[in-house]
Design a protein around this motif. Sequence first.
Motif, PDB file in Angstrom:
ATOM      1  N   ASP A  61       0.860  -1.186   0.000  1.00 32.13           N
ATOM      2  CA  ASP A  61       0.000   0.000   0.000  1.00 32.13           C
ATOM      3  C   ASP A  61       0.898   1.238   0.000  1.00 32.13           C
ATOM      4  N   GLU A  62       0.402   2.309  -0.574  1.00 35.91           N
ATOM      5  CA  GLU A  62       1.223   3.512  -0.707  1.00 35.91           C
ATOM      6  C   GLU A  62       1.699   4.017   0.658  1.00 35.91           C
ATOM      7  N   GLY A  63       2.974   4.290   0.742  1.00 39.59           N
ATOM      8  CA  GLY A  63       3.560   4.826   1.978  1.00 39.59           C
ATOM      9  C   GLY A  63       3.755   3.786   3.073  1.00 39.59           C
ATOM     10  N   GLN A  64       3.334   2.572   2.817  1.00 41.29           N
ATOM     11  CA  GLN A  64       3.391   1.523   3.843  1.00 41.29           C
ATOM     12  C   GLN A  64       4.494   0.511   3.553  1.00 41.29           C
ATOM     13  N   ALA A  65       5.080   0.009   4.640  1.00 43.13           N
ATOM     14  CA  ALA A  65       6.089  -1.038   4.485  1.00 43.13           C
ATOM     15  C   ALA A  65       5.566  -2.381   4.983  1.00 43.13           C
ATOM     16  N   ALA A  66       4.401  -2.347   5.626  1.00 47.68           N
ATOM     17  CA  ALA A  66       3.850  -3.600   6.171  1.00 47.68           C
ATOM     18  C   ALA A  66       3.308  -4.474   5.042  1.00 47.68           C
ATOM     19  N   LEU A  67       3.473  -5.772   5.191  1.00 49.22           N
ATOM     20  CA  LEU A  67       2.966  -6.701   4.181  1.00 49.22           C
ATOM     21  C   LEU A  67       1.453  -6.789   4.275  1.00 49.22           C
ATOM     22  N   THR A  68       0.789  -6.747   3.151  1.00 51.25           N
ATOM     23  CA  THR A  68      -0.668  -6.933   3.153  1.00 51.25           C
ATOM     24  C   THR A  68      -0.947  -8.429   3.281  1.00 51.25           C
TER      25      THR A  68
END
Lengths: 195, 329
Positions: A61-68
């Motif tokens: 997701d934009e701006g995110q580093a967490a895995l979906t």
Amino acid sequence: MRIKIQIAVIVALVAFTACSSTPETATKIVAVNNSQPKASIEAKQVAAEQEASKVTEIKFDEGQAALTEAARVNLDKLMGQAVPSDRVEEVIVLSWADQEYPSVNTKKLSKAQQQLAKDRSKNIADYLKKLNQKASVKTHNMAARPNALSNLIKTKDARLKKSLEVAGIPNSDNTNGKAPSKAGHAMVMVIMKEE
Amino acid sequence: MRAALPAIAQPRINKFLAEFSPVYILHVEDFDISLIRMAYRFENVTGKLRLNEQEFLAIESVDVSVAWRELIEGKIHTDIEVSEMKLTGDPTVLTASTSKEAAPVEDAKQVKDNLFPLRVTRLVLRHSSIEIGDVVGLGEEKKLVLNEVEARVNNLTPEREMSQTFFTIQGAILGSAILKVTGKAEMNRKPRAWDMDIEMHDFNLVEANPILKRMVPFTFTSGKMDLFGEIKSENDEMVGYLKPFLHNADIIDSREHFKNGKQFLYEIGGALGNFLLQRDKEKTTATKINFKRKNGKLDYSLGEVLGSAIEHKTAKPFTPQIDDSLSIE
């Protein structure tokens, strides 16, 4: 008249199918439908050069580093195919920031973007380690070009990034439209040990 | 010794290349050895048909060197780099290479065993071109030309413990469209298994008219085509799909002089079909052709192809990339 219309429609099809065949006997290939990207041909080209038999792409997701959740499913599937698990020699992770790979002129993206790509790689590596504790995971940051020394001695990082450029990935100066955007993506390749 | 070796070896190499095949004659103009690099090099290699001396192959250089990265692990393997190869195919070459006397696989094996006796871990092809004409004596503009070809094959002669061969090919078709092919193969499996992904972008249909005219009964007046596909061959059965995308394609030209009523009908039909199936917003016409080939018989469903085209037009448009759905086990 009806016959003429039928011929016209068939010919239209022939225009982009080029020939005809026996109906209803072909194997139907069902594509897996999820919200994650499919491994692109550029990812497969680089995987082939690295002799990596398994490859996938995931999207953040934009701006995110967490895995979906969908990204985790993709990674689960990838590592599930890499069997037996003790034959996994190396896992290569290439993570992009939210912008394309920097061009020759740009050289590197902003520090925030570089950190984002780094955090994404770390999260992927941590998750892969949970799936296979013995796997050696090597990460590459696609928010910065290799430096002059890396290019000179042709480090693996430099060779991987060069291969991707040759394969035609977009860069910050040229989103050519011929290859899909890689911003926000990561490529994960598994190299298996010789038996 | 370094100076003497080539002079001794070259005539022997050329004698072998002149006699190894009942169909082809190969010739090496120059041969050189580099002891420091542990390499040897063939220059100006040509290939002709024995039948009529028609040249079908010209290579500027073939460099064979020890793979140093493998030497570190105690293995003596080689890398081969082929530069500026030009391969020209037409029906005469095709007929010769598929004749009873021809044994291309055995011939290639003989050449490999004699000229490249060590295991080949990497084959690289640079700045090369391939020209294919379906009629003898065609002008260059009427041939299918793939130039700027860069290819790479890893683990070309696999050993048991490392069984997969990987390949990538990239080039420009007719000077503008980009073709990318990549895949892997199990060369030691019987029957051989392989998979392949294909993408082609920006194939200019108008520029391709001289070639397409011999395949389809109409001419394109505008438009480009992208093509995406995957093919897998396993257990003597080939399955795959192709997804062609036509962009802004048009067939009818008001200045067109139709050869006959039949061609007029085809052109009207093609234009109507394209009009009916074109997705309005993106101006694309696309479909997906699933196919299967077994025992020499190719199967696919025309109904399914039409259904896919309608699906692209009316429902969710196809994604212009490979589906990543086929791979050998």
